[in-house]
Design a protein around this motif. Structure first.
Motif, PDB file in Angstrom:
ATOM      1  N   TYR A  91       0.837  -1.203   0.000  1.00  0.00           N
ATOM      2  CA  TYR A  91       0.000   0.000   0.000  1.00  0.00           C
ATOM      3  C   TYR A  91       0.869   1.249   0.000  1.00  0.00           C
ATOM      4  O   TYR A  91       0.506   2.272  -0.600  1.00  0.00           O
ATOM      5  N   ALA A  92       2.034   1.200   0.663  1.00  0.00           N
ATOM      6  CA  ALA A  92       2.944   2.351   0.648  1.00  0.00           C
ATOM      7  C   ALA A  92       3.408   2.640  -0.770  1.00  0.00           C
ATOM      8  O   ALA A  92       3.480   3.800  -1.195  1.00  0.00           O
ATOM      9  N   VAL A 136      -3.551  -8.242  -6.172  1.00  0.00           N
ATOM     10  CA  VAL A 136      -3.879  -7.472  -7.381  1.00  0.00           C
ATOM     11  C   VAL A 136      -3.137  -6.140  -7.371  1.00  0.00           C
ATOM     12  O   VAL A 136      -2.558  -5.717  -8.384  1.00  0.00           O
ATOM     13  N   LEU A 137      -3.138  -5.476  -6.226  1.00  0.00           N
ATOM     14  CA  LEU A 137      -2.470  -4.185  -6.130  1.00  0.00           C
ATOM     15  C   LEU A 137      -0.967  -4.334  -6.356  1.00  0.00           C
ATOM     16  O   LEU A 137      -0.338  -3.547  -7.065  1.00  0.00           O
ATOM     17  N   SER A 138      -0.361  -5.366  -5.747  1.00  0.00           N
ATOM     18  CA  SER A 138       1.071  -5.598  -5.904  1.00  0.00           C
ATOM     19  C   SER A 138       1.433  -5.860  -7.369  1.00  0.00           C
ATOM     20  O   SER A 138       2.434  -5.339  -7.883  1.00  0.00           O
ATOM     21  N   VAL A 143       1.020  -2.404  -9.418  1.00  0.00           N
ATOM     22  CA  VAL A 143       2.041  -1.368  -9.226  1.00  0.00           C
ATOM     23  C   VAL A 143       3.427  -1.901  -9.575  1.00  0.00           C
ATOM     24  O   VAL A 143       4.364  -1.129  -9.815  1.00  0.00           O
ATOM     25  N   GLY A 144       3.546  -3.225  -9.596  1.00  0.00           N
ATOM     26  CA  GLY A 144       4.830  -3.832  -9.967  1.00  0.00           C
ATOM     27  C   GLY A 144       5.549  -4.441  -8.776  1.00  0.00           C
ATOM     28  O   GLY A 144       5.835  -3.742  -7.798  1.00  0.00           O
ATOM     29  N   ARG A 145       5.763  -5.733  -8.864  1.00  0.00           N
ATOM     30  CA  ARG A 145       6.421  -6.427  -7.751  1.00  0.00           C
ATOM     31  C   ARG A 145       7.801  -5.820  -7.458  1.00  0.00           C
ATOM     32  O   ARG A 145       8.219  -5.731  -6.302  1.00  0.00           O
ATOM     33  N   PRO A 157       3.860 -13.656  -7.519  1.00  0.00           N
ATOM     34  CA  PRO A 157       2.761 -12.878  -6.937  1.00  0.00           C
ATOM     35  C   PRO A 157       2.536 -13.158  -5.457  1.00  0.00           C
ATOM     36  O   PRO A 157       1.935 -12.335  -4.749  1.00  0.00           O
ATOM     37  N   ALA A 158       3.021 -14.316  -4.939  1.00  0.00           N
ATOM     38  CA  ALA A 158       2.862 -14.625  -3.517  1.00  0.00           C
ATOM     39  C   ALA A 158       3.658 -13.673  -2.633  1.00  0.00           C
ATOM     40  O   ALA A 158       3.489 -13.669  -1.412  1.00  0.00           O
ATOM     41  N   LEU A 159       4.509 -12.853  -3.247  1.00  0.00           N
ATOM     42  CA  LEU A 159       5.223 -11.821  -2.492  1.00  0.00           C
ATOM     43  C   LEU A 159       4.268 -11.024  -1.628  1.00  0.00           C
ATOM     44  O   LEU A 159       4.565 -10.698  -0.477  1.00  0.00           O
TER      45      LEU A 159
END
Length: 722
Positions: free
Chosen positions: A442-443, A500-502, A505-507, A527-529
């Motif tokens: 979110y940051a 979805v947000l991650s 915005v790009g992992r 994506p599990a990051l």
């Protein structure tokens, strides 16, 4: 009567001697006869054995005579050899002052932020003392318990050795095993390693050197006895006792009675009362076993024995002994607390070894520790485990409290409080972070300009994986709620919106933000990051949240503010007094994220952390199968992180980050904040946009208005870069 008229000669008796005999002469003295020459006495003939018994005992008599003749000659030669070596050792003895501090390594003394001592490491030496400067009770206690004939023997005590052999044999041991019958002089010789200095090139470490010094072989005992006699020749009894008082090891890293007095009683050796002196003297046979910091009752029982010996030998009156027995020695408040062992160990590990564990000097370290906050954290953990965790549970927990600039104020690395050198779960346990990682996603989004009110579609989604089945994550409650704002997604810790947000915005950007805030571990590539499958430790995570509190700048957690050699005025380290580094996200983004995180505590998964009257922001985290549970939150002044789990990575039963970890957080901070004026959080409440759109899993945005169109462009560009 007849007569003729003629005169007649008178009648006389017949003369015995002739008339012509001369006057009687004295006889000449008789000459003494010459003594006859003395004849040489004939050699005594050995009595011939008579009878059967005489012949039987004849070989025994001969054997005894031969043994006696051999024994006194050997004894004479041995005595001359011992005397020779003793004189040699005596000639080599250095001045007493050079023998008082024989440490091969130095000590580390740590003080808290107020300058009060709270921990010691290494070999502590409190300063030189003599038999005249210490308490008479201490001198008497040592003599009474260790060597009551100290002032009467010449370094060795045949009586003591015979008694020790008898005790050992009765106990079923070898004659030289167990009780050694050593005098104080012999013990001092052993402390001096018979004059052999520590050579780092010869010994692996000081422990190996000291183990060799304590060998109990017959040859070693013989050398020890000779060296002890040499000491008796070179030094006075008081000088030998002075060496012993300065060099004896008394547990807890204390070398010498002055260091031990300061360590256990926060007192000088000159001020010890009888019961304190008895307790310290009682440590000598087994310092680690009898150390009062390890087992106070055992130390007091041993001290009672020493007090009885002091009374029996006349050092205490019956009244003095009775008073001392009725009021046994206790530890000082500092020693009794034995606080912040995990914090002290962390400082030792995070500071160069040549200034800490390998130092040969005495080092003073001033730290960031707040003993009140440390006590609050320890009390909170004990309270929760005692009242809310089932008895016998082996679950562990860790707590870190720090200021916004990274200054660590308290650290608890597990339930084994007070254990030096223990595994520190706050700094050494690398565990999956779970949903406590989500604030960094979110940051990143907020830093790119996304509004906290933006909507994300919480709907089923799958990712294909080469060589295996598709990955289709779900939420904790196994439900999908459809479009949800960033605020509500974070508040409820929903997984799909975070992923979805991650992705949008790009992992790589998310990884950069997390790494910038201080998470040094390797972060997942897929994506599990977003679900916190990567590992970190509690100190790193708490420091990363401190970056959010301070407005978006990186934080390096630190615990040391000053380091110098004892007695010096110049610091050996360059400390700026802050751990704040470069900016990672915009201050606006950090303030908005802080506001979003207050919703987690007020309305979401962190409700158990609420404290009336205080603004609190935080985030819970629970990993797959509940193997790790986290809660990290902050007020305007402090960031506190809590982790809970099993050391063997077993699943927790019925525990989530918003449960017991949040409770431990609450109990810690209630104690920390008691009596303080509430400090507002540095946060900003963003304006709600006039229109809304929904960010979907495919990166598309259903938007009405220019704000959402701009957001869509930013997200598309970020996705293209990835």
């Amino acid at each position: 009567m007849s007569g003729n008229g003629k005169k007649r000669s008178p009648l006389v008796a017949e003369r015995r001697y002739p008339a012509n005999a001369t006057a009687k002469k004295k006889p000449a003295p008789k000459k003494k006869p010459k003594p006859a020459p003395r004849r040489k006495a004939a050699p005594k003939k050995r009595a011939k054995p008579t009878g059967l018994l005489g012949w039987i005992f004849l070989p025994i008599r001969w054997t005894i005579r031969i043994m006696w003749a051999f024994a006194w000659r050997v004894s004479l030669v041995t005595g001359l050899i011992i005397a020779g070596f003793s004189l040699y050792f005596a000639s080599q003895m250095p001045p007493v002052d050079e023998l008082l501090d024989g440490r091969a390594r130095g000590s580390v003394t740590m003080t808290d932020l107020r300058g009060d001592i709270f921990a010691w490491r290494g070999d502590q030496f409190g300063g030189k003392i003599t038999t005249e400067t210490v308490s008479p009770h201490l001198r008497n206690a040592v003599i009474a318990s260790e060597d009551k004939r100290f002032y009467r023997h010449f370094g060795i005590s045949p009586r003591g050795i015979a008694s020790a052999v008898r005790i050992n044999l009765r106990a079923g041991r070898g004659p030289l095993s167990g009780n050694g019958g050593s005098t104080l002089t012999q013990q001092t010789a052993k402390l001096l390693c018979l004059g052999v200095p520590f050579d780092p090139s010869q010994w692996e470490d000081e422990a190996a050197y000291e183990n060799d010094c304590r060998q109990g072989s017959l040859w070693r005992k013989a050398r020890e006895a000779v060296y002890a006699v040499g000491m008796e020749i070179a030094y006075t009894k008081d000088e030998i006792l002075t060496i012993y008082l300065n060099r004896a090891y008394l547990g807890a890293g204390a070398r010498g009675f002055e260091a031990a007095a300061q360590r256990y009683f926060s007192s000088s050796a000159a001020e010890l009362n009888p019961q304190q002196a008895a307790m310290m003297s009682g440590l000598l046979p087994a310092p680690s076993r009898y150390a009062p910091t390890r087992n106070l009752q055992r130390a007091q029982d041993r001290a009672a024995t020493v007090l009885r010996l002091m009374e029996e030998q006349g050092y205490l009156t019956a009244a003095e002994a009775a008073e001392a027995q009725a009021n046994p020695a206790t530890l000082s408040a500092t020693a009794r607390a034995n606080t912040a062992t995990f914090f002290a160990d962390w400082v030792m590990r995070s500071t160069p070894a040549f200034l800490t564990s390998e130092t040969t000097e005495d080092v003073m370290i001033r730290t960031t520790l707040d003993k009140d906050i440390q006590a609050a954290a320890e009390e909170a953990m004990l309270s929760v485990f005692e009242n809310q965790v089932r008895e016998g549970s082996e679950a562990q927990a860790a707590i870190v409290v720090m200021s916004a600039d990274g200054a660590v104020r308290a650290m608890v690395g597990g339930r084994n409080l007070g254990e030096t050198g223990a595994f520190n779960r706050a700094t050494q346990a690398q565990r999956q972070t779970g949903s406590s990682f989500k604030p960094f996603i979110y940051a990143t989004a907020l830093d790119l300009g996304m509004s906290p009110y933006a909507m994300i579609d919480d709907a089923p989604i799958c990712w294909s994986r080469r060589g295996s089945a598709d990955w289709c994550p779900s939420n904790y409650d196994r439900e999908f709620v459809g479009p949800v704002s960033l605020i509500d997604a974070l508040k409820a810790s929903r997984n799909i919106p975070a992923i979805v947000l991650s992705e949008d915005v790009g992992r790589e950007l998310v990884r950069n933000v997390a790494t910038g805030f201080g998470i040094d571990s390797d972060l997942a590539a897929g994506p599990a990051l977003a679900l916190g499958v990567s590992e970190s430790n509690l100190l790193e995570m708490t420091g990363a949240y401190a970056g959010i509190l301070n407005g978006g700048s990186a934080v390096v957690p630190y615990g040391l503010t000053d380091l110098r050699f004892q007695g010096d005025t110049e610091s050996l380290v360059d400390t700026t007094g802050t751990g704040i580094g470069e900016r990672i996200i915009q201050e606006r983004a950090a303030r908005e994220l802080t506001w979003m995180m207050t919703k987690v505590v007020e309305e979401g998964t962190g409700r158990r952390a609420r404290i009336d009257g205080w603004q609190i922001a935080g985030k819970s985290g629970t990993t797959n199968s509940s193997r790790d549970a986290w809660f990290i939150g902050f007020t305007g002044d402090y960031v506190t992180g809590v982790w809970m789990g099993y050391d063997d990575n077993s699943p927790l039963t019925g525990v989530t980050g918003g449960g017991l970890p949040a409770t431990i957080w609450h109990e810690t901070m209630v104690r920390v904040l008691e009596g303080k004026t509430p400090t507002p959080l540095p946060m900003s409440i963003p304006e709600q946009p006039a229109t809304a759109g929904v960010l979907q899993s495919d990166g598309g945005v259903i938007a009405d208005g220019e704000i959402l169109n701009l957001l869509s462009t930013i997200l598309s560009d970020a996705a293209a870069q990835n």
